[in-house]
Design an enzyme around this catalytic site. Structure first.
Site, PDB file in Angstrom:
ATOM      1  N   HIS A 129       0.870  -1.181   0.000  1.00 35.42           N
ATOM      2  CA  HIS A 129       0.000   0.000   0.000  1.00 35.42           C
ATOM      3  C   HIS A 129       0.908   1.233   0.000  1.00 35.42           C
ATOM      4  O   HIS A 129       2.027   1.183   0.507  1.00 35.42           O
ATOM      5  CB  HIS A 129      -0.833  -0.069   1.289  1.00 35.42           C
ATOM      6  CG  HIS A 129      -1.895   0.981   1.419  1.00 35.42           C
ATOM      7  ND1 HIS A 129      -1.622   2.268   1.815  1.00 35.42           N
ATOM      8  CD2 HIS A 129      -3.234   0.925   1.238  1.00 35.42           C
ATOM      9  CE1 HIS A 129      -2.763   2.960   1.870  1.00 35.42           C
ATOM     10  NE2 HIS A 129      -3.750   2.166   1.524  1.00 35.42           N
ATOM     11  N   ASP A 205       3.319  -4.178   7.741  1.00 33.75           N
ATOM     12  CA  ASP A 205       2.075  -3.426   7.626  1.00 33.75           C
ATOM     13  C   ASP A 205       0.935  -4.424   7.818  1.00 33.75           C
ATOM     14  O   ASP A 205       0.617  -5.194   6.920  1.00 33.75           O
ATOM     15  CB  ASP A 205       2.007  -2.760   6.254  1.00 33.75           C
ATOM     16  CG  ASP A 205       0.674  -2.039   6.040  1.00 33.75           C
ATOM     17  OD1 ASP A 205      -0.192  -2.082   6.944  1.00 33.75           O
ATOM     18  OD2 ASP A 205       0.500  -1.440   4.963  1.00 33.75           O
ATOM     19  N   GLN A 208      -4.425  -4.797   7.242  1.00 35.16           N
ATOM     20  CA  GLN A 208      -5.483  -5.689   6.790  1.00 35.16           C
ATOM     21  C   GLN A 208      -5.439  -7.024   7.522  1.00 35.16           C
ATOM     22  O   GLN A 208      -6.302  -7.873   7.308  1.00 35.16           O
ATOM     23  CB  GLN A 208      -5.360  -5.940   5.272  1.00 35.16           C
ATOM     24  CG  GLN A 208      -5.517  -4.716   4.398  1.00 35.16           C
ATOM     25  CD  GLN A 208      -6.958  -4.207   4.337  1.00 35.16           C
ATOM     26  OE1 GLN A 208      -7.899  -4.881   4.762  1.00 35.16           O
ATOM     27  NE2 GLN A 208      -7.128  -2.988   3.844  1.00 35.16           N
ATOM     28  N   LYS A 231     -10.277   0.173  10.506  1.00 33.94           N
ATOM     29  CA  LYS A 231     -10.543  -1.034   9.715  1.00 33.94           C
ATOM     30  C   LYS A 231     -10.874  -2.224  10.609  1.00 33.94           C
ATOM     31  O   LYS A 231     -11.125  -3.320  10.111  1.00 33.94           O
ATOM     32  CB  LYS A 231      -9.310  -1.387   8.871  1.00 33.94           C
ATOM     33  CG  LYS A 231      -8.999  -0.387   7.775  1.00 33.94           C
ATOM     34  CD  LYS A 231      -7.896  -0.911   6.856  1.00 33.94           C
ATOM     35  CE  LYS A 231      -7.146   0.208   6.160  1.00 33.94           C
ATOM     36  NZ  LYS A 231      -7.838   0.753   5.003  1.00 33.94           N
ATOM     37  N   CYS A 373      -4.786   2.661  -3.481  1.00 32.77           N
ATOM     38  CA  CYS A 373      -3.507   3.106  -2.921  1.00 32.77           C
ATOM     39  C   CYS A 373      -2.408   2.082  -3.143  1.00 32.77           C
ATOM     40  O   CYS A 373      -1.580   1.827  -2.253  1.00 32.77           O
ATOM     41  CB  CYS A 373      -3.642   3.424  -1.433  1.00 32.77           C
ATOM     42  SG  CYS A 373      -4.764   4.769  -1.106  1.00 32.77           S
TER      43      CYS A 373
HETATM   44  C1  LIG Z   1      -2.504  -2.564   3.600  1.00 37.13           C
HETATM   45  C2  LIG Z   1      -2.795  -1.179   4.103  1.00 37.13           C
HETATM   46  N1  LIG Z   1      -1.805  -0.473   4.683  1.00 37.13           N
HETATM   47  C3  LIG Z   1      -2.011   0.766   5.167  1.00 37.13           C
HETATM   48  C4  LIG Z   1      -3.233   1.365   5.085  1.00 37.13           C
HETATM   49  C5  LIG Z   1      -3.372   2.753   5.604  1.00 37.13           C
HETATM   50  O1  LIG Z   1      -4.228   2.853   6.692  1.00 37.13           O
HETATM   51  P1  LIG Z   1      -4.611   4.329   7.173  1.00 37.13           P
HETATM   52  O2  LIG Z   1      -5.192   5.030   5.984  1.00 37.13           O
HETATM   53  O3  LIG Z   1      -5.606   4.136   8.239  1.00 37.13           O
HETATM   54  O4  LIG Z   1      -3.353   4.965   7.641  1.00 37.13           O
HETATM   55  C6  LIG Z   1      -4.301   0.663   4.482  1.00 37.13           C
HETATM   56  C7  LIG Z   1      -5.662   1.242   4.330  1.00 37.13           C
HETATM   57  O5  LIG Z   1      -5.902   2.290   3.791  1.00 37.13           O
HETATM   58  C8  LIG Z   1      -4.064  -0.625   3.990  1.00 37.13           C
HETATM   59  O6  LIG Z   1      -5.042  -1.322   3.389  1.00 37.13           O
END
Ligand SMILES: Cc1ncc(COP(=O)(O)O)c(C=O)c1O
Ligand SMILES: Cc1ncc(COP(=O)(O)O)c(C=O)c1O
Lengths: 416, 165, 416, 165
Positions: A129, A205, A208, A231, A373
């Site tokens: 992401h 990360d 998910q 999430k 993203c």
């Molecule tokens: C795999 C992953 N990493 C990071 C994020 C970023 O999370 P946030 O936007 O809450 O910082 C997301 C979701 O947007 C995600 O799906």
């Protein structure tokens, strides 16, 4: 409690009753399939925050009076709950941030600047992401680092065919535990072991992953683990960074301000202890309390049951869509429901995902359309965007059927 | 709500009014350590003189703070004088155990929260105290656990002493 | 609306009815005098967030479906409200952060690293909150900057006797618009003009100002203005950085991740437009909506009335405490209620503020005790800590009387 | 809720099915500009050839995107061919005005929110369009304002063209 789970599977009708978003009658009814972007919130989470604001809000760690003490106790209790939920060795290892993105930036800024030098190698994967890409791109630019990427196989798995070579000389390895596009579960432990053998630090990360699977930081073998409240049934405005205590201790602070100091002079300062050293300013108090309540709900459902439910639903969805649309609908990512999460990114009859999502919305079916993203991954897949349906505890087979039905209307409008 | 009499016992107020072992020592030979309470700005400086056998030959305290941090420091200074380093550590362990909240509590929604809170709020796992160690006057501070914010006041002197050891 | 204000003064009984924290019967009754640390929240704010979560939560700027569109509309409408509230030229100048501390760190990291070089002079004041000190101490250490401080006069005002010399050669000037300890309102415009004449950029910490006075960024003459939601009737987890558009345009991004990009490749990325360029990751959506509702409530009260109420109450408090305790109670900061906010930091009969606050709490009176995240100012005042009572829209003269009464019990216990 | 027929007018689908002026031009002499929709990943590349009088001699479009961004680009390409730079700017202004939401709306609590939202969501103040400018086919896109997220799709081509000018 027991009634929520029948044969190890969640009773979705009962679960759904916990979620106020389903209270309102809607025509067409709500078919929410975008939880990978952000989940809905159960009553318990909204009530915990509301009760906090209505009865005992005050700034934390600052007041001597009883209301402030109660606020601090609820806030720190939430931290302890989160720590237990992910198997952290202690609450000191659990830092509250504003989202997973800040958590990952914190590692880049603090650990990164203190430990990486010109020419050092940082290894990421092609399925990250942007939150686990852009902080490293920024840092690489500033410090002149070398970035390397682990590729993905044609069936959407992380390519670990020659990890040793890929990680050779790496100082830091960043990878997602579960892709938000492909649903792929990556072999975190295997990569972490190889990374450690190569002398690298491992940043996972888990945005998910934590919402959907039992998480044990020790078993994963990570050094840092980032995830995000919204999430996992929690509120917006809160994220978590877990880190090994010894690493966090040695790191310089990131943001400066109140709370993270133990002394300030006009010419310098000394840091507070963990975890507060990394929590500058008034923290997201109500949000932490909400996240604590979300963890409570997930524990009540049981993470094994949450996962079992998703595997079953994903499996049903893959069968249903294949049965109905055959080759005209391509689901990207692993075919085995046990090797992936409940995230189905698909391409359908050449119709642009934006248009798919717009038409589905007319039937009450909410799916996400875009690059999610993960633009480099889109390029790797050879698509500009995908439509994505994702599942959580409140979804059931009827939702999948509604999705499949609604896709027919897309064909009517756009296939010519 | 716990009453003030749980917190402000007479012996505590006495140590606050008449702090024992206030002052400074030359460094070296004495060691010096500084501690801050980030919450309230209390500062404490401890001067520690160990003799050749590793016993606390002398100990002085300066700085400023509230009744709890001052009286705790004063009582500590009395308790550790003449002790070996091991004995000081055992006292520290016993005192930290006293400052630890063992009850679990209920939040507004009937959910259990908290559980065990580390003595000084740092979340440090509390080592098991040696039952033979007696805290003497220091036991009067046990009412502090009912006022969790003040625990850091009570443990400030001890944490600073540990640095000096 | 009119009924809320009688003779240009707030009707506190009616205002208080808006705040659920006063709903619960408490014995002794709640006398909340710590709003400078964090204010309570009116029903409208809690309801706005709750309604959002219950009916239309979804991630913003990402979904095509109607629920996501509605979420985005509410989120951006909140930004527009905040922009109007502070007189910003456009919504593009209003960045949402997690708190004022992050806002100030953002300026230091982004503008600071891009524009400051070894030996450059940064001027701050001796009355800054740690949030406007530590980011600059960190940066000064990393970039080898020189820090200089504007002093304060013995009556607690900012010493502007020789601004020209003090600001000579400065590249950046950071100052608080209102001290959270002394209540002092600083001559922001005068300092900004002098700073601009010297070629410096001006960063104003308005955390205590925006909640209490009419704010017009153009009239203040600032280049950046930081403030925080939870002190202005809004939720935790949200702050604001306002900046001049041209400056923000030229600045590099701070945190990297989703939302702040327009394209990402494996070897680089391009930034999104303002304001999103500085909003990496999922923003504090519900919190922004809550802040928008808070602004709505403040506008309903009218900021002139809010200020008039505070001047009147401060004046009453100064008179009452002086009348009752004479020289035994020293209020730090300006004596003129018109030159200060409703923040009274005091020293009383040599009793430690911690003990004062503890004893007052027994009478239901909540005041803050400590260094108030302004340790250098404490040293300048020659005290380790102070007790601090602070007022907001829900406080009245009876609260001041309760404070004065409760102080008697402190004397009983500690004066010997 | 606005119906799909407001969005997907027949003429829009026609331009989507049969995009006009697709392709590339050699650069130089043509100018090239790239645009991204950060929301959905749509990409557009515009090749612009101005003749010596400052008129659009030729314009080609490549890239990929949804029905709205593709049809908008296609209609734009027809509309601006042969125009002077000033005329193109006037068309852009008129189109942005069409894409601007003028109504104010009510949120769930009956509070007025929003007010005017800038055409492409960027909050740019909308200049007043010249009433003599006619948008032709492009007027079919006016239903897009009922779907605010799609406004960025409709304006992507125009914003990219503005960069190329
Ligand atoms: C795999 C992953 N990493 C990071 C994020 C970023 O999370 P946030 O936007 O809450 O910082 C997301 C979701 O947007 C995600 O799906
Ligand atoms: C003057 C001043 N600046 C900055 C801050 C920091 O605000 P926050 O903790 O919300 O970042 C505060 C309050 O704590 C303050 O009073």
């Amino acid at each position: 409690m027991a009634a929520l789970i029948v044969d190890d599977v969640l009773d979705v009708t009962r679960v759904r009753a916990d979620f106020p978003v389903y209270d309102r009658r809607r025509e067409p009814p709500l078919v929410f399939l975008d939880s990978a972007a952000s989940s809905h919130k159960p009553r318990a989470v909204l009530d915990a925050m509301d009760d906090y604001y209505r009865t005992t809000h005050a700034n934390v760690h600052r007041g001597v009076y009883a209301m402030a003490e109660e606020a601090t106790a609820r806030f720190e209790a939430a931290r302890a709950k989160v720590a237990r939920f992910i198997g952290a060795a202690s609450s000191r290892e659990v830092l509250f941030t504003k989202n997973a993105t800040e958590s990952l930036n914190l590692v880049a800024h603090s650990w990164g600047r203190a430990n990486l030098r010109r020419g050092d190698v940082v290894v990421l994967t092609e399925m990250e992401h942007h939150a686990n890409l852009v902080p490293w791109l920024l840092l690489a630019d500033q410090l002149d680092l070398r970035l390397r990427y682990l590729g993905i196989t044609d069936d959407g798995l992380l390519d670990t065919s020659d990890l040793e070579t890929a990680l050779d000389g790496a100082r830091l390895v960043g990878l997602t535990a579960m892709s938000n596009v492909l649903g792929t579960l990556t072999p975190v432990r295997q990569v972490a072991d190889a990374a450690h053998a190569a002398g690298a630090v491992v940043v996972v990360d888990a945005s998910q992953y934590v919402p959907h699977l039992v998480t044990d930081v020790a078993a994963l073998g990570a050094d840092f683990l980032a995830f995000t409240g919204h999430k996992m049934l929690g509120p917006t405005g809160i994220g978590v960074l877990w880190g090994r205590e010894a690493l966090l201790e040695a790191m310089p602070p990131f943001l400066g301000g109140g709370e993270m100091i133990s002394d300030v002079r006009l010419d310098g300062f000394t840091c507070n202890e963990l975890p507060w050293k990394f929590e500058a300013g008034t923290p997201p108090i109500a949000e932490a309390i909400g996240l604590g309540a979300a963890v409570g709900e997930l524990e009540r459902y049981g993470m094994e049951a949450v996962r079992a439910h998703e595997v079953a639903l994903t499996s049903y969805a893959l069968r249903t869509l294949a049965g109905r649309y055959g080759d005209e609908l391509v689901v990207h990512g692993p075919a085995d429901p046990c090797g992936r999460g409940g995230v189905l990114s698909f391409s359908f009859r050449g119709i642009h995902p934006h248009d798919i999502s717009q038409v589905l919305d007319q039937a009450g079916v909410c799916v996400r359309a875009g690059h999610h993203c993960a633009k480099p991954l889109m390029r790797r897949l050879g698509v500009g965007a995908t439509a994505r349906a994702s599942f959580y505890v409140y979804n059931d087979e009827a939702d999948v059927d509604a999705l499949a039905d609604a896709l027919d209307s897309c064909s009517e409008l756009f296939c010519f | 709500m716990a009453g003030l009499e749980d917190l402000y016992r007479e012996i505590i107020l006495d140590h606050y009014r008449n702090p024992r072992n206030r002052g400074e020592l030359d460094c070296p030979p004495a060691r010096r350590a500084e501690g801050f309470n980030p919450l309230c700005g209390d500062e404490i400086v401890i001067y520690l003189d160990l003799d050749d056998d590793g016993r606390v030959a002398d100990l002085k305290i300066s700085g400023q703070g509230c009744s709890i941090s001052q009286s705790s420091a004063s009582m500590m200074s009395q308790a550790v004088k003449g002790c070996t380093v091991e004995e000081v550590r055992a006292l520290n362990t016993a005192f930290k155990a006293l400052m630890t909240i063992h009850e679990s509590r209920l939040d507004g929604n009937g959910n259990e929260i908290g559980g065990e809170t580390g003595g000084d709020g740092s979340g440090t796992d509390t080592p098991v105290p040696d039952p033979r160690v007696s805290l003497g006057d220091l036991a009067a501070l046990q009412g502090v656990v009912k006022f969790p914010v003040r625990i850091k006041c009570a443990t400030l002197a001890w944490n600073t002493l540990t640095q000096a050891l």
